[in-house]
Design a protein around this motif. Structure first.
Motif, mmCIF file in Angstrom:
data_model
loop_
_atom_site.group_PDB
_atom_site.id
_atom_site.type_symbol
_atom_site.label_atom_id
_atom_site.label_comp_id
_atom_site.label_asym_id
_atom_site.label_seq_id
_atom_site.Cartn_x
_atom_site.Cartn_y
_atom_site.Cartn_z
ATOM 1 N N ARG A 172 -9.108 -4.297 8.013
ATOM 2 C CA ARG A 172 -9.781 -3.661 6.873
ATOM 3 C C ARG A 172 -9.914 -2.151 7.112
ATOM 4 O O ARG A 172 -9.644 -1.350 6.214
ATOM 5 C CB ARG A 172 -11.165 -4.270 6.655
ATOM 6 N N ALA A 173 -10.286 -1.760 8.319
ATOM 7 C CA ALA A 173 -10.376 -0.328 8.654
ATOM 8 C C ALA A 173 -9.001 0.330 8.577
ATOM 9 O O ALA A 173 -8.871 1.463 8.110
ATOM 10 C CB ALA A 173 -10.980 -0.150 10.045
ATOM 11 N N ARG B 204 -7.621 9.067 11.788
ATOM 12 C CA ARG B 204 -8.756 8.490 11.035
ATOM 13 C C ARG B 204 -9.352 7.298 11.778
ATOM 14 O O ARG B 204 -10.575 7.123 11.806
ATOM 15 C CB ARG B 204 -8.319 8.080 9.640
ATOM 16 N N ILE C 183 -5.210 3.974 2.762
ATOM 17 C CA ILE C 183 -5.550 4.400 1.405
ATOM 18 C C ILE C 183 -6.111 5.815 1.408
ATOM 19 O O ILE C 183 -5.703 6.662 0.601
ATOM 20 C CB ILE C 183 -6.534 3.394 0.765
ATOM 21 N N ASP C 184 -7.035 6.115 2.335
ATOM 22 C CA ASP C 184 -7.611 7.459 2.423
ATOM 23 C C ASP C 184 -6.553 8.504 2.710
ATOM 24 O O ASP C 184 -6.556 9.594 2.142
ATOM 25 C CB ASP C 184 -8.699 7.520 3.489
ATOM 26 N N ARG D 282 -13.148 6.252 14.174
ATOM 27 C CA ARG D 282 -13.927 5.003 14.071
ATOM 28 C C ARG D 282 -13.839 4.181 15.355
ATOM 29 O O ARG D 282 -14.221 3.021 15.391
ATOM 30 C CB ARG D 282 -13.418 4.177 12.888
ATOM 31 N N ARG E 237 -6.527 -0.640 6.644
ATOM 32 C CA ARG E 237 -6.230 -0.543 5.201
ATOM 33 C C ARG E 237 -6.944 0.665 4.581
ATOM 34 O O ARG E 237 -6.345 1.421 3.830
ATOM 35 C CB ARG E 237 -6.671 -1.831 4.515
ATOM 36 N N GLU E 238 -8.220 0.840 4.908
ATOM 37 C CA GLU E 238 -8.975 1.974 4.379
ATOM 38 C C GLU E 238 -8.367 3.301 4.827
ATOM 39 O O GLU E 238 -8.285 4.246 4.041
ATOM 40 C CB GLU E 238 -10.439 1.882 4.820
ATOM 41 N N ALA E 239 -7.934 3.371 6.082
ATOM 42 C CA ALA E 239 -7.315 4.599 6.591
ATOM 43 C C ALA E 239 -6.001 4.888 5.865
ATOM 44 O O ALA E 239 -5.698 6.042 5.556
ATOM 45 C CB ALA E 239 -7.083 4.491 8.095
ATOM 46 N N LYS F 79 -4.453 9.498 -0.246
ATOM 47 C CA LYS F 79 -5.149 10.355 -1.202
ATOM 48 C C LYS F 79 -5.341 11.778 -0.684
ATOM 49 O O LYS F 79 -5.672 12.671 -1.447
ATOM 50 C CB LYS F 79 -6.534 9.770 -1.515
ATOM 51 N N SER G 74 -12.058 -7.150 10.366
ATOM 52 C CA SER G 74 -12.664 -5.816 10.280
ATOM 53 C C SER G 74 -11.705 -4.721 10.757
ATOM 54 O O SER G 74 -11.695 -3.624 10.196
ATOM 55 C CB SER G 74 -13.976 -5.763 11.052
ATOM 56 N N LEU H 266 0.845 -1.190 0.000
ATOM 57 C CA LEU H 266 0.000 0.000 0.000
ATOM 58 C C LEU H 266 0.884 1.244 0.000
ATOM 59 O O LEU H 266 2.031 1.195 0.445
ATOM 60 C CB LEU H 266 -0.926 0.007 1.224
#
Length: 87
Positions: free
Chosen positions: A72-73, A39, A79-80, A43, A75-77, A83, A69, A13
């Motif tokens: 996954r959170a 981030r 990636i976000d 959550r 990973r999303e953080a 960006k 989960s 990533l």
């Protein structure tokens, strides 16, 4: 699935290096450690950034679903954050 298997998916990533686990502790390097922490705090997920190293410390009684989960959170953080102009 184990924490090690889930953490391996973070390798490659943006900005992530040195992904590793020891028991129920996962860690990796990223210059965006604090932004990722912020981030995840939104959550209600706690991680421990020490410098550029992010530590994820799960309880020994965690379920496989919670491992999935949580990572996954994470990973999303990652990636976000990659960006976002603030990283």
């Amino acid at each position: 699935e184990t924490l090690e298997e889930e953490m391996r998916r973070l390798a490659g990533l943006p900005g992530v290096s040195g992904v590793r686990t020891l028991g129920m502790i996962g860690a990796f390097e990223t210059p965006a450690a604090r932004q990722i922490r912020d981030r995840l705090l939104a959550r209600r997920i706690l991680i421990r950034p020490l410098g550029d190293t992010v530590y994820l410390m799960l309880p020994l009684t965690v379920t496989p679903g919670l491992i999935r989960s949580t990572v996954r959170a994470l990973r999303e953080a990652i990636i976000d954050t990659s960006k976002s102009p603030e990283s």
